[in-house]
Write a protein that holds these residues in place. Sequence first.
Motif, PDB file in Angstrom:
ATOM      1  N   ALA A 132      11.392  -2.411  -1.889  1.00 23.24           N
ATOM      2  CA  ALA A 132      10.880  -3.364  -0.897  1.00 23.24           C
ATOM      3  C   ALA A 132       9.585  -4.000  -1.388  1.00 23.24           C
ATOM      4  CB  ALA A 132      10.651  -2.659   0.441  1.00 23.24           C
ATOM      5  N   ALA A 133       8.726  -3.187  -1.983  1.00 19.28           N
ATOM      6  CA  ALA A 133       7.447  -3.690  -2.486  1.00 19.28           C
ATOM      7  C   ALA A 133       7.680  -4.766  -3.547  1.00 19.28           C
ATOM      8  CB  ALA A 133       6.624  -2.544  -3.061  1.00 19.28           C
ATOM      9  N   ARG A 134       8.607  -4.484  -4.454  1.00 16.35           N
ATOM     10  CA  ARG A 134       8.919  -5.458  -5.498  1.00 16.35           C
ATOM     11  C   ARG A 134       9.331  -6.793  -4.872  1.00 16.35           C
ATOM     12  NH1 ARG A 134      12.302  -8.214  -7.631  1.00 16.35           N
ATOM     13  NH2 ARG A 134      13.972  -7.574  -6.215  1.00 16.35           N
ATOM     14  N   LEU A 135      10.196  -6.672  -3.870  1.00 13.02           N
ATOM     15  CA  LEU A 135      10.746  -7.854  -3.206  1.00 13.02           C
ATOM     16  C   LEU A 135       9.659  -8.672  -2.498  1.00 13.02           C
ATOM     17  CD1 LEU A 135      13.770  -8.715  -2.858  1.00 13.02           C
ATOM     18  CD2 LEU A 135      13.649  -7.686  -0.587  1.00 13.02           C
ATOM     19  N   VAL A 136       8.844  -8.013  -1.712  1.00 18.20           N
ATOM     20  CA  VAL A 136       7.855  -8.774  -0.938  1.00 18.20           C
ATOM     21  C   VAL A 136       6.740  -9.304  -1.840  1.00 18.20           C
ATOM     22  CG1 VAL A 136       8.357  -7.468   1.162  1.00 18.20           C
ATOM     23  CG2 VAL A 136       6.378  -6.820  -0.231  1.00 18.20           C
ATOM     24  N   GLU A 137       6.371  -8.533  -2.852  1.00 12.93           N
ATOM     25  CA  GLU A 137       5.305  -9.002  -3.746  1.00 12.93           C
ATOM     26  C   GLU A 137       5.770 -10.191  -4.594  1.00 12.93           C
ATOM     27  OE1 GLU A 137       4.150  -5.588  -6.040  1.00 12.93           O
ATOM     28  OE2 GLU A 137       3.276  -4.550  -4.312  1.00 12.93           O
ATOM     29  N   ALA A 138       6.995 -10.106  -5.060  1.00  8.87           N
ATOM     30  CA  ALA A 138       7.470 -11.132  -5.996  1.00  8.87           C
ATOM     31  C   ALA A 138       8.138 -12.309  -5.314  1.00  8.87           C
ATOM     32  CB  ALA A 138       8.440 -10.506  -7.003  1.00  8.87           C
ATOM     33  N   GLU A 139       8.757 -12.072  -4.161  1.00 11.04           N
ATOM     34  CA  GLU A 139       9.548 -13.141  -3.532  1.00 11.04           C
ATOM     35  C   GLU A 139       8.886 -13.726  -2.279  1.00 11.04           C
ATOM     36  OE1 GLU A 139      12.233 -14.195  -5.051  1.00 11.04           O
ATOM     37  OE2 GLU A 139      12.269 -12.571  -6.537  1.00 11.04           O
TER      38      GLU A 139
ATOM     39  N   PRO B  18       0.831  -1.215   0.000  1.00 13.54           N
ATOM     40  CA  PRO B  18       0.000   0.000   0.000  1.00 13.54           C
ATOM     41  C   PRO B  18       0.864   1.263   0.000  1.00 13.54           C
ATOM     42  CG  PRO B  18       0.092  -0.897   2.213  1.00 13.54           C
ATOM     43  CD  PRO B  18       0.900  -1.826   1.344  1.00 13.54           C
ATOM     44  N   LEU B  19       1.634   1.434  -1.064  1.00 15.05           N
ATOM     45  CA  LEU B  19       2.636   2.509  -1.081  1.00 15.05           C
ATOM     46  C   LEU B  19       2.008   3.901  -1.060  1.00 15.05           C
ATOM     47  CD1 LEU B  19       5.273   1.067  -3.594  1.00 15.05           C
ATOM     48  CD2 LEU B  19       5.266   0.999  -1.087  1.00 15.05           C
ATOM     49  N   THR B  20       0.870   4.046  -1.720  1.00 14.49           N
ATOM     50  CA  THR B  20       0.248   5.380  -1.745  1.00 14.49           C
ATOM     51  C   THR B  20      -0.187   5.798  -0.348  1.00 14.49           C
ATOM     52  OG1 THR B  20      -0.555   4.868  -3.962  1.00 14.49           O
ATOM     53  CG2 THR B  20      -1.510   6.790  -2.869  1.00 14.49           C
ATOM     54  N   ASP B  21      -0.835   4.877   0.348  1.00 15.77           N
ATOM     55  CA  ASP B  21      -1.278   5.232   1.700  1.00 15.77           C
ATOM     56  C   ASP B  21      -0.078   5.442   2.620  1.00 15.77           C
ATOM     57  OD1 ASP B  21      -3.564   5.823   3.317  1.00 15.77           O
ATOM     58  OD2 ASP B  21      -3.089   4.035   4.490  1.00 15.77           O
ATOM     59  N   MET B  22       0.937   4.618   2.465  1.00 13.75           N
ATOM     60  CA  MET B  22       2.147   4.794   3.296  1.00 13.75           C
ATOM     61  C   MET B  22       2.759   6.178   3.063  1.00 13.75           C
ATOM     62  SD  MET B  22       4.010   1.076   3.052  1.00 13.75           S
ATOM     63  CE  MET B  22       3.592  -0.224   4.238  1.00 13.75           C
TER      64      MET B  22
ATOM     65  N   PHE C 158       8.573  -0.935   6.062  1.00 17.19           N
ATOM     66  CA  PHE C 158       9.149  -2.200   5.585  1.00 17.19           C
ATOM     67  C   PHE C 158       8.664  -3.353   6.460  1.00 17.19           C
ATOM     68  CE2 PHE C 158      12.867  -5.209   5.453  1.00 17.19           C
ATOM     69  CZ  PHE C 158      12.597  -5.706   4.186  1.00 17.19           C
ATOM     70  N   ASP C 159       8.619  -3.133   7.776  1.00 17.31           N
ATOM     71  CA  ASP C 159       8.074  -4.152   8.687  1.00 17.31           C
ATOM     72  C   ASP C 159       6.665  -4.557   8.230  1.00 17.31           C
ATOM     73  OD1 ASP C 159      10.322  -4.024  10.257  1.00 17.31           O
ATOM     74  OD2 ASP C 159       9.401  -2.881  11.883  1.00 17.31           O
ATOM     75  N   GLU C 160       5.844  -3.572   7.941  1.00 14.74           N
ATOM     76  CA  GLU C 160       4.472  -3.895   7.532  1.00 14.74           C
ATOM     77  C   GLU C 160       4.471  -4.763   6.274  1.00 14.74           C
ATOM     78  OE1 GLU C 160       1.597  -0.642   6.900  1.00 14.74           O
ATOM     79  OE2 GLU C 160       0.480  -2.012   5.615  1.00 14.74           O
ATOM     80  N   LEU C 161       5.306  -4.405   5.314  1.00 14.89           N
ATOM     81  CA  LEU C 161       5.344  -5.180   4.065  1.00 14.89           C
ATOM     82  C   LEU C 161       5.783  -6.617   4.323  1.00 14.89           C
ATOM     83  CD1 LEU C 161       6.929  -2.600   1.574  1.00 14.89           C
ATOM     84  CD2 LEU C 161       4.535  -2.932   2.192  1.00 14.89           C
ATOM     85  N   LEU C 162       6.749  -6.763   5.203  1.00 12.68           N
ATOM     86  CA  LEU C 162       7.235  -8.109   5.534  1.00 12.68           C
ATOM     87  C   LEU C 162       6.132  -8.956   6.171  1.00 12.68           C
ATOM     88  CD1 LEU C 162      10.766  -7.580   7.155  1.00 12.68           C
ATOM     89  CD2 LEU C 162      10.270  -8.747   4.999  1.00 12.68           C
ATOM     90  N   TYR C 163       5.482  -8.390   7.192  1.00  6.54           N
ATOM     91  CA  TYR C 163       4.451  -9.161   7.896  1.00  6.54           C
ATOM     92  C   TYR C 163       3.272  -9.457   6.978  1.00  6.54           C
ATOM     93  CZ  TYR C 163       6.711  -8.514  12.444  1.00  6.54           C
ATOM     94  OH  TYR C 163       7.582  -8.556  13.497  1.00  6.54           O
ATOM     95  N   ALA C 164       2.900  -8.478   6.186  1.00  6.76           N
ATOM     96  CA  ALA C 164       1.741  -8.679   5.312  1.00  6.76           C
ATOM     97  C   ALA C 164       2.021  -9.781   4.296  1.00  6.76           C
ATOM     98  CB  ALA C 164       1.390  -7.377   4.593  1.00  6.76           C
TER      99      ALA C 164
END
Lengths: 599, 599
Positions: free
Chosen positions: A46-53, A7-11, A113-119
């Motif tokens: 970070a978004a690329r990483l968590v979404e793809a990996e 959710p990069l826009t909201d972040m 980044f924490d949020e992206l990881l947990y999500a």
Amino acid sequence: MADYRAPLTDMRFVREEVFRAEQEWQAMSATADFNAELADAVLEEAARLVEAELFPLNQRGDQEGCVMSDGAVTTPGGFRQAFAELARGGWCGLGGNPAHGGQGLPKLLTQSFDELLYASNTGFALYLTLNNGAGLLLDAYADEAVKTRYLPRLYAGEWLGTMCLTEPHCGTDLGLIKTRAVPSDDGRYSVTGSKIWITGGEHDLTDNIVHLVLAKLPDAPPGAKGISLFLVPKRRVLEDGSLGEANGVVCGGLEHKMGINGSATCVMHFEGAEGVLIGEPHQGLAAMFTMMNYERLSIGIQGLGLGDVAYQSAIAFARERRQSRAPGGAAEPDQAADPILVHPDVRRMALNARAWNEGGRLFAACVARELDRAKYHSDREVREAADELVALLTPVAKAFLTDRGFATTVEAQQIYGGSGYCVEWGAEQYVRDARIAMIYEGTNGIQAMDLIGRKLTRNQGAYVERLADRIRTELENDDIDAPDVHPFREALERELIRLERVTAAVIDAASKDAAAAGAAANDYLHLLGYAVYSWLWWKAAGAAQRGLTRQGPSGEDFYRAKLIVGQHFLTRQLPHSEALERQIAAGPSGLMALERDWF
Amino acid sequence: MADYRAPLTDMRFVREEVFRAEQEWQAMSATADFNAELADAVLEEAARLVEAELFPLNQRGDQEGCVMSDGAVTTPGGFRQAFAELARGGWCGLGGNPAHGGQGLPKLLTQSFDELLYASNTGFALYLTLNNGAGLLLDAYADEAVKTRYLPRLYAGEWLGTMCLTEPHCGTDLGLIKTRAVPSDDGRYSVTGSKIWITGGEHDLTDNIVHLVLAKLPDAPPGAKGISLFLVPKRRVLEDGSLGEANGVVCGGLEHKMGINGSATCVMHFEGAEGVLIGEPHQGLAAMFTMMNYERLSIGIQGLGLGDVAYQSAIAFARERRQSRAPGGAAEPDQAADPILVHPDVRRMALNARAWNEGGRLFAACVARELDRAKYHSDREVREAADELVALLTPVAKAFLTDRGFATTVEAQQIYGGSGYCVEWGAEQYVRDARIAMIYEGTNGIQAMDLIGRKLTRNQGAYVERLADRIRTELENDDIDAPDVHPFREALERELIRLERVTAAVIDAASKDAAAAGAAANDYLHLLGYAVYSWLWWKAAGAAQRGLTRQGPSGEDFYRAKLIVGQHFLTRQLPHSEALERQIAAGPSGLMALERDWF
């Protein structure tokens, strides 16, 4: 199964438009190099990483879990490769001290980044969470030699750190621990004892694991004042930094859990293992508390991240699934039925989830900004004020975010109907993974006791009073006079009065009855949570209104949606604060009246 | 893992002291043979059975689950033997029609057996639940030949029944079903289509399985008015009642679920399977609704049963687990720490769980008594009034009991701390098993729509008005004037006024805006739930007070505890009703304001 989108826009809205991160960073020398563009770049990568990996490994991690064989623990398929990629990218040292190879990013940025990881993958994220905590602790308490030897490896993800606190007979009450550390002639210690629920106690992600272990020295005073902290590596580390032979550290088993199956939760036996004392003797618990504020916020963010991925997943389902017709008549008459997102009750659940997530994102950023101020600001008064606010809000961040986050995953699962209960859709995993966040890192009940004890009655409500003063100053200095923002201001003013009234009552009751604080603790924590969210939603509504007036960067639809979601918080979530006030007023007598045998 | 003990004392209190079951039964010829002693004897034997046979299989059932191989489904170890014992004991026909071999027990009694089943082993219980539903349906709609052939076998547990409603593309919106039934020359039908989420669709407990299948005839009108109901056995049943060859019924797979793993949730393919029409063509949905009131109450009781076993388990843990000291100083100074049951916040969670369970037990009995009156009472007016109250309260019983039941299992799990998340302790299974009850048998959102549509706006609130009148008459006729009961009376009077105020507002709003009913539905259902619990707790408090005054059979400690637990409901649960009123007042505009693309 639905995809996850960061959710990069909201972040960005929260960071830049609500909390003005760039100005904040420019004002402090340690963070002066950071700006909005850099923050965007970091989070986009970070978004690329968590979404793809990471997200694609999430369900697999749950289903395969960790497996132990001959004392060795294998993480789920794909975890090793994904971790190696993260480590290579420097993501393990994001918030680390630059003097030892860390990247020194402000918490206001790393919390996203924490949020992206947990999500994307909570089971995976926890290896990094614990490592971050270990790094923080060593940075604050270890001597230079230890820092030089260990921190660069932890920041590089070459090794990973753990926290070893709980023992079979004690978790909350750490004064009862039995693990012992005996000094050796060489200034080191021999550590012996068993620990349970050790996240990442054993795994195959790194060559070495660095355990931070609470233990008692032979001359320790009894109780919590006799606890020391030791660094105990899985494999010994030689003078030149290379790995020596195995230390006396054995994984005794893995827990079978409700969720977070990708995270290895270990029984760890220390059998005369060689350890290094960190900090002063008997001061281990105080050292541990240093990093608690960060860890507890991080676990709060676990609730937020899982709430958001659950929301996204449920919305994707609600757009596709067709049942019955919109209340006013068919929304898509050419189809046999309308998507369920047309139904008011489905929207109610979706907006509940969304409002808790967006409120949670504001809250996490708020606490993170204060953590940065406490650490980096040049003005001592600002640092102290920030420290105080962090102390007050940390238990709320941990408990309120995880309580609401869990409820959000449950509500999102409900949108799915029967599919939400079937494993293949993924919704039920979010519920199971979110449940632990209310329990570990100090149960939410313990958070409430921390709040009402150390953060409230001990200072006679001074922290709360200063928070209320600060908010009132913000209210006075605010120049937005728009009809859409008025309800937020009114709600905030009402909740501040309620908070002060209840705070005074609780402090008074606690002075008269030993059971009063405990009886009020949980409800008071939630009441404070609602009050803080009222504050933050007022700020967010103001920022959205500014964005609308000045054609801000997030776009008109975004700002309009923000005001609608905020309004949902005011009308459909905030009314609960009055119930909390009444519940607190009930006091302890009813709770204590039931004889123990009558339960 | 803690044992489960059937709550026979509380069941008896509710049945005899609150609802005066014996008087009730004596007044109706069909139940005149039942009395308090017989009820006690039945439940004592049931308690023995569930404690000794079913509860010990509960965790095993979860862990082994059902397994499918070559189209055959094997239930978890021990299920076959336990089921055989239950069938032998006549427990499958408890509420069945005596004219066909059933035992004709009143629902007020069998609902307690339902609770024991769900509490001890929900995965197992569901085979009986579905069978009861099938039996009820056939008894109400099948012709004599079908009844004679099938009912005695279902009541004897020789065969088991299922309900086949949902298809992959539709559950809630059954008008969309695609399964077809084509008449054959012999008056039978050939049924073809696929059904999902069929509880007990295939298993190894019985030689035959009797599916009740919704399908459309070739001349069916579109939508929900074109649905017919067919009996489709797994194996054909010959004229003499013996089993013939396999019918065209194939299990296509088992769902992997969050919980209730002992229950086989099947994909079922009907491939030109021979079926018998039950009831009139195109009237299948109406027939299905006949047994809905029973099934929905039963699923509500799933929430109650799991809430109670979770509570019992958590209390056993809280007595053993020692952490920290009681607020006023050590409760057991000779021990290193006190049992956690001394802590006010642990007691808060425990009393929350207990109050919801005891309130739920009152509610289930209340609805069950009305079901009996509707079925057996000689006075048509009494029957109709009871029917109306059942119609009003059934969606509340299903949704409120399961929402509160799930929350109770979560709260009980929280008492455990970290152990609650580990599989071995069992607490997390109760949470997973309880979660489905909010979803199946019509999601709780659908229950709320049923309530606010058919049971509220359609009759302009007449059902609610008559319930309020009835309660006011009870209040007027009540002769208890004890200080301990006053708060219950005051709360009830206040909640009645609130209920009437909100009811009028909701009906008015619904007449003006098509989205208003859906926007209010969930919160209104809960508001009605709180109002009904206020009524029932007032009755229970009165009964406890009578018990104290007259040295009643449950014992002084029981009555005192009952008043304390009821007080907990008043002060720490009921305040939520005001929040619900405010949430309802928010109306639909906020929910409908968000564009579909903005979610």
